[in-house]
Design a protein around this motif. Structure first.
Motif, PDB file in Angstrom:
ATOM      1  N   ARG A   2      -6.484   3.109   6.005  1.00 45.06           N
ATOM      2  CA  ARG A   2      -7.637   3.996   5.976  1.00 45.06           C
ATOM      3  C   ARG A   2      -7.713   4.735   4.659  1.00 45.06           C
ATOM      4  N   SER A   3      -8.903   4.986   4.194  1.00 44.33           N
ATOM      5  CA  SER A   3      -9.138   5.821   3.026  1.00 44.33           C
ATOM      6  C   SER A   3     -10.261   6.782   3.372  1.00 44.33           C
ATOM      7  N   HIS A   4     -10.528   7.722   2.499  1.00 48.51           N
ATOM      8  CA  HIS A   4     -11.595   8.672   2.766  1.00 48.51           C
ATOM      9  C   HIS A   4     -12.936   7.943   2.805  1.00 48.51           C
ATOM     10  N   GLY A   5     -13.524   7.868   4.000  1.00 42.82           N
ATOM     11  CA  GLY A   5     -14.825   7.235   4.143  1.00 42.82           C
ATOM     12  C   GLY A   5     -14.809   5.743   4.341  1.00 42.82           C
ATOM     13  N   GLY A   6     -13.620   5.139   4.490  1.00 45.12           N
ATOM     14  CA  GLY A   6     -13.584   3.693   4.659  1.00 45.12           C
ATOM     15  C   GLY A   6     -12.187   3.149   4.829  1.00 45.12           C
ATOM     16  N   ALA A   7     -11.935   2.001   4.206  1.00 45.23           N
ATOM     17  CA  ALA A   7     -10.627   1.349   4.315  1.00 45.23           C
ATOM     18  C   ALA A   7     -10.336   0.566   3.053  1.00 45.23           C
ATOM     19  N   VAL A   8      -9.054   0.354   2.783  1.00 42.45           N
ATOM     20  CA  VAL A   8      -8.640  -0.453   1.630  1.00 42.45           C
ATOM     21  C   VAL A   8      -7.688  -1.540   2.111  1.00 42.45           C
ATOM     22  N   SER A   9      -7.605  -2.584   1.329  1.00 45.59           N
ATOM     23  CA  SER A   9      -6.789  -3.733   1.691  1.00 45.59           C
ATOM     24  C   SER A   9      -5.313  -3.462   1.470  1.00 45.59           C
ATOM     25  N   VAL A  10      -4.485  -4.036   2.333  1.00 40.76           N
ATOM     26  CA  VAL A  10      -3.039  -4.005   2.122  1.00 40.76           C
ATOM     27  C   VAL A  10      -2.527  -5.396   1.768  1.00 40.76           C
ATOM     28  N   LYS A  11      -3.428  -6.327   1.556  1.00 39.68           N
ATOM     29  CA  LYS A  11      -3.054  -7.698   1.207  1.00 39.68           C
ATOM     30  C   LYS A  11      -2.333  -7.704  -0.136  1.00 39.68           C
ATOM     31  N   ASP A  12      -1.164  -8.363  -0.158  1.00 46.53           N
ATOM     32  CA  ASP A  12      -0.343  -8.452  -1.367  1.00 46.53           C
ATOM     33  C   ASP A  12       0.141  -7.087  -1.828  1.00 46.53           C
ATOM     34  N   ALA A  13       0.076  -6.078  -0.934  1.00 41.76           N
ATOM     35  CA  ALA A  13       0.566  -4.751  -1.298  1.00 41.76           C
ATOM     36  C   ALA A  13       1.171  -4.098  -0.071  1.00 41.76           C
ATOM     37  N   PRO A  14       2.368  -4.574   0.357  1.00 44.27           N
ATOM     38  CA  PRO A  14       2.955  -4.082   1.587  1.00 44.27           C
ATOM     39  C   PRO A  14       3.366  -2.627   1.559  1.00 44.27           C
ATOM     40  N   SER A  15       3.429  -2.031   0.406  1.00 41.41           N
ATOM     41  CA  SER A  15       3.756  -0.617   0.321  1.00 41.41           C
ATOM     42  C   SER A  15       3.295  -0.075  -1.011  1.00 41.41           C
ATOM     43  N   GLN A  16       3.263   1.249  -1.101  1.00 41.73           N
ATOM     44  CA  GLN A  16       2.914   1.884  -2.365  1.00 41.73           C
ATOM     45  C   GLN A  16       4.182   2.036  -3.192  1.00 41.73           C
ATOM     46  N   PRO A  17       4.129   1.781  -4.501  1.00 46.23           N
ATOM     47  CA  PRO A  17       5.331   1.947  -5.310  1.00 46.23           C
ATOM     48  C   PRO A  17       5.747   3.406  -5.371  1.00 46.23           C
ATOM     49  N   GLU A  18       7.052   3.634  -5.329  1.00 41.78           N
ATOM     50  CA  GLU A  18       7.549   4.991  -5.452  1.00 41.78           C
ATOM     51  C   GLU A  18       7.358   5.486  -6.875  1.00 41.78           C
ATOM     52  N   ILE A  19       7.060   6.770  -7.002  1.00 42.54           N
ATOM     53  CA  ILE A  19       6.949   7.375  -8.329  1.00 42.54           C
ATOM     54  C   ILE A  19       8.354   7.571  -8.871  1.00 42.54           C
ATOM     55  N   PRO A  20       8.624   7.179 -10.120  1.00 42.99           N
ATOM     56  CA  PRO A  20       9.974   7.342 -10.671  1.00 42.99           C
ATOM     57  C   PRO A  20      10.442   8.794 -10.590  1.00 42.99           C
ATOM     58  N   TYR A  21      11.741   8.984 -10.373  1.00 41.94           N
ATOM     59  CA  TYR A  21      12.274  10.330 -10.176  1.00 41.94           C
ATOM     60  C   TYR A  21      11.975  11.239 -11.355  1.00 41.94           C
ATOM     61  N   ALA A  22      12.125  10.721 -12.580  1.00 42.97           N
ATOM     62  CA  ALA A  22      11.895  11.556 -13.773  1.00 42.97           C
ATOM     63  C   ALA A  22      10.476  12.101 -13.803  1.00 42.97           C
TER      64      ALA A  22
END
Length: 254
Positions: free
Chosen positions: A51-71
Motif C-alpha cells: 500500500r502507498s498513500h492513495g494507491g499501491a506499489v509493486s513488490v515484484k523483484d523487490a522483496p524488501s526495502q534496502p536498509e539505510i547504511p548505519y553511517a
C-alpha cells in the motif's frame, strides 16, 4: 468479475505499471473505491503488493526495502535522536536488565549510559563496542548473521538466542510508525528479531523521531498497542499525539 479475478487484475496492473492509484483501479475494475481499498489491504497482507498513500506499489523483484547504511542513519536527525536517547536513559535504574536494539538512537543511549551495574543484551555491534569500556555493565551479544548495512545480528541464531532471556525494559526503534498500521521495518529479518524483542520484556519503549510517524515500511512488526511508552521529538503533529493519548500510550516529547 469474480473477486479472485479482480485480485489478479489488480496485481497485474500494479506489477505492469509499478504503481497505481485507488481512483484508477476503481474505474478499471468498475467497483467502488472503498472496495478497492479493502482489496489492497488483503493483497498487501498476502504479500502481493504494498500500500502507498492513495494507491499501491509493486513488490515484484523487490522483496524488501534496502536498509539505510548505519553511517547515514547515525547523522540523520541526529540532534533529535540524542535528545530522545537522553530521555530514555532516565528510565534506567541500577541492576536493570535491558535490551538495546541496533538502531542509531539505541547507540546514542549507549554512548551516554552511566557505568552502572546493569545487564545489557543487544544485537548491535556498535552498542556492544560502545559499552565494552564500562566495567560495571555486563554486555551480552546475541550473535547471528551480520546485516552489514545496519551492523546488527539477525536471523534464526539471533532469534533463538533471545529465547533464553527476559529483560525489564527493551528500547527499540523502527522504520515506520503508523496510527492504523502499527510499527514496521525495512525487511523481514529486522522485523522478526524485533518481534522477538517485544515478547521478552516487561516494559517496551519505542524510540522514534518525528520522521518515522505516518510511515508504513515494508514489514509489519507490531501493533501500537503493544508499546508501553513512546519517546519522540516536538515535531510530531499535535493530532498524532492526541490519537496516541486516546489509545492510552504514554508519550514523552523532547
Amino acid at each position: 468479475m469474480l473477486v479472485a479475478e479482480r485480485y489478479e487484475k489488480i496485481v497485474g496492473l500494479v506489477n505492469e505499471r509499478g504503481s497505481i492509484r485507488v481512483t484508477e483501479l476503481s474505474e478499471l475494475c468498475r467497483v467502488t473505491e472503498e472496495t478497492i481499498r479493502r482489496d489492497l489491504d488483503r493483497l498487501e497482507q498476502a504479500g502481493r503488493l504494498r500500500r502507498s498513500h492513495g494507491g499501491a506499489v509493486s513488490v515484484k523483484d523487490a522483496p524488501s526495502q534496502p536498509e539505510i547504511p548505519y553511517a547515514e542513519r547515525e547523522i540523520t536527525h541526529a540532534e533529535e535522536k540524542r535528545r530522545i536517547a537522553e530521555e530514555a536513559v532516565k528510565l534506567i535504574r541500577p541492576k536493570d536488565r535491558i535490551l538495546l536494539d541496533a538502531s542509531s538512537t539505541a547507540w546514542y543511549m549507549a554512548t551516554i549510559l552511566p557505568d552502572l551495574p546493569l545487564t545489557v543484551l543487544t544485537n548491535s555491534i556498535k552498542v556492544a563496542m560502545e559499552l565494552s569500556g564500562k566495567e560495571r555493565i555486563e554486555v551480552i551479544s546475541t550473535g547471528g548473521t551480520l546485516a552489514q548495512r545496519s551492523l546488527s545480528y539477525v536471523g534464526p541464531l539471533a532469534e533463538r538466542s533471545l529465547d533464553a532471556y527476559h529483560v525489564d525494559k527493551v528500547f527499540f526503534s523502527c522504520k515506520g510508525v503508523h496510527l492504523e498500521r502499527g510499527i514496521s521495518e525495512s525487511n523481514e529479518l529486522q522485523a522478526r528479531i524485533k518481534q522477538k524483542m517485544l515478547g521478552m520484556a516487561d516494559d517496551i519503549v519505542l524510540l522514534a523521531d518525528a520522521s518515522k510517524f505516518g510511515v508504513q515500511a515494508f514489514t509489519h512488526v507490531a501493533e501500537l498497542g503493544e508499546v508501553h511508552r513512546i519517546i519522540t521529538d516536538r515535531r510530531v503533529p499535535q493530532e498524532t499525539l492526541g490519537a496516541l493519548a486516546e489509545r492510552s500510550i504514554s508519550v514523552s516529547v523532547v
